[in-house]
Enzyme design. Structure first.
Site, short mmCIF file in Angstrom:
data_model
loop_
_atom_site.label_atom_id
_atom_site.label_comp_id
_atom_site.label_asym_id
_atom_site.label_seq_id
_atom_site.Cartn_x
_atom_site.Cartn_y
_atom_site.Cartn_z
CB THR A 1 22.03 -5.69 -43.12
OG1 THR A 1 22.53 -6.72 -42.26
CG2 THR A 1 20.93 -4.93 -42.40
NE ARG A 2 21.36 -13.57 -45.16
CZ ARG A 2 22.16 -13.72 -46.19
NH1 ARG A 2 22.02 -12.93 -47.24
NH2 ARG A 2 23.11 -14.65 -46.21
CG ASN A 3 23.18 -10.83 -40.44
OD1 ASN A 3 22.64 -11.89 -40.11
ND2 ASN A 3 24.03 -10.75 -41.45
N GLY B 1 29.77 -5.12 -49.22
CA GLY B 1 30.80 -5.71 -48.38
C GLY B 1 31.28 -7.04 -48.91
NE ARG B 2 36.49 -11.92 -47.06
CZ ARG B 2 36.25 -13.14 -46.62
NH1 ARG B 2 35.17 -13.37 -45.87
NH2 ARG B 2 37.06 -14.14 -46.91
CG ASP B 3 29.95 -14.29 -49.06
OD1 ASP B 3 29.76 -14.50 -50.27
OD2 ASP B 3 29.60 -15.08 -48.17
CG HIS B 4 26.32 -7.30 -50.81
ND1 HIS B 4 26.04 -6.38 -49.82
CD2 HIS B 4 25.26 -7.26 -51.66
CE1 HIS B 4 24.88 -5.80 -50.08
NE2 HIS B 4 24.39 -6.32 -51.19
#
Length: 437
Positions: A243-245, A338-341
């Site tokens: 992740t980046r969030n 995930g979606r739009d990984h």
């Protein structure tokens, strides 16, 4: 009380017994008693060995280790110096730590062409993102193939690594953009980064002399360290998450759902904390949010947290494969997609990063796909689209949530845990940076 952990430990003990009986150990344990010091030494041999134990083997079969002692090179002043920025230094570290195994340096021409065209190294091993060292014409003219080059940090002028320069070759940035990003649109952050790069590439093996120490060093773990942690916990099946969030509830849902769906022993959370685009969460915010989760909410002894000191390449489908292979080197057997990984804006189809996995049957790590997720009022939890009446699902985008937080408004509790929202708002109220400016 702990059936999964109990069965996992039993399975691992059986595997250790099989290893001993099959002669996998270099010590004879057949006549030892559990109280003997020699038995304890045999157990330590298993723990400390460089074997993969019960974990998946690294990509390419061997975990690369390219650390070197400065003394081995004598006086570093004898070598030509090449000053590089943070991105290149991060790639230098990750290669030498083994995160990018089987790479041992920046790509030479044959590997570069093969990755660009076939998404494989020249030897056929899957690899989708070229790890390259661009230089401008002036730098290129100072160097010669066959030289040993000192790689120097622009920030502090310290020599951080050594390059055995094997090749210098032209860098066609437009071709790179088309094949890696699928676009030459200057609005794509990858294209913006390309414009700052030189027009030549250096290829050759490297050695790391010193790592960059930051405020996050406590969680900046090497693949070998993470594998040792997994081994000590008795894990053999681990699902990784990129992740980046900052953590929010839909991510929390898919993390725990993936772990249970695949029967994994544990979860490895591994956010990228390198340079990001404007508006992304800062590394400090991401780390602090996950530390709250580790302390209060995640199931005990089933989650390991570390950071991935690399920058987001925003390369969509190709980067999805790349992020999976890197987590394979950390010991993950499964990886959440995930979606739009690893996508950005509207440059990639939302499911392109999942479909690309169909092009490979030899990655050695199993993707775990998730589609669109929303909060179900009826189920009082997050759910996949199609699992429940879709009109019942609530959702807000990450962009909407960021805008709410910037205005010091608390997003709905079903989107982000109140503790996480409040710590972000508190940071903003103190004038601390939460979003990349």
């Amino acid at each position: 009380k702990y059936p999964v952990e109990t069965v996992s430990m039993m399975a691992n003990l059986i595997l250790q017994g099989d290893m001993a009986q099959s002669g996998s150990l270099s010590v004879d344990v057949s006549s030892m008693q559990s109280g003997d010091s020699s038995f304890a030494q045999a157990v330590q041999h298993i723990i400390r060995s460089d074997s993969n134990g019960f974990l998946i083997e690294p990509h390419g079969g061997t975990l690369v280790n390219r650390f070197a002692d400065t003394a081995a090179y004598g006086g570093l002043n004898q070598f030509p110096r090449l000053s590089v920025g943070e991105d290149i230094l991060m790639d230098l570290e990750q290669i030498c730590m083994g995160t990018f195994s089987p790479l041992e340096g920046f790509l030479r021409r044959d590997d570069y062409r093969s990755v660009l065209n076939d998404m494989r190294l020249a030897n056929g091993i899957p690899w989708t993102i070229p790890i390259i060292l661009p230089v401008n014409e002036e730098e290129k003219n100072r160097l010669n193939e066959g030289q040993t080059v000192a790689i120097v940090s622009l920030a502090d002028n310290l020599v951080r690594g050594i390059l055995e320069l094997e090749e210098i070759y032209p860098f066609d940035k437009e071709e790179f953009a088309r094949k890696i990003y699928g676009t030459t649109d200057s609005k794509h952050p990858g294209i913006h980064h390309l414009k700052t790069c030189g027009s030549f590439l250096l290829g050759g093996k490297i050695k790391l002399l010193s790592r960059n120490h930051t405020n996050f060093s406590r969680v900046d773990l090497t693949p070998r360290q993470v594998r040792n942690i997994f081994e000590s916990l008795g894990w053999s099946k681990v699902v990784g998450f990129h992740t980046r969030n900052v953590i929010h509830r839909s991510h929390e849902y898919i993390q725990l759902e993936a772990m249970e769906r695949c029967g994994c022993d544990g979860l490895f959370i591994h956010p990228a904390v390198g340079k990001k685009k404007k508006g992304d969460y800062t590394a400090e915010a991401i780390i602090q949010g996950y530390e709250i989760m580790m302390e209060k909410y995640y199931p005990r002894n089933r989650v390991v947290f570390g950071i991935f000191s690399t920058y987001s390449r925003y390369a969509g489908p190709r980067e999805a494969i790349f992020t999976a292979l890197c987590r394979k080197n950390f010991g993950c057997s499964h990886f959440i997609v995930g979606r739009d990984h690893t996508g950005v804006g509207n440059f990639y189809d939302p499911v392109a990063s999942q479909k690309i996995f169909d092009q490979f049957d030899d990655l050695g790590i199993e993707p775990v796909f998730f589609g669109e997720i929303g909060y179900s009022k009826k189920l009082k939890r997050y759910a996949r689209v199609g699992e429940n009446d879709d009109h019942d699902l609530l959702n807000i985008s990450g962009t909407e949530a960021r805008e709410m937080l910037k205005k010091k408004q608390v997003p709905p509790g079903w989107f982000m845990r109140p503790d996480i929202s409040q710590f972000i708002i508190d940071k903003l109220s103190r004038g601390e940076e939460v979003f990349v400016s």
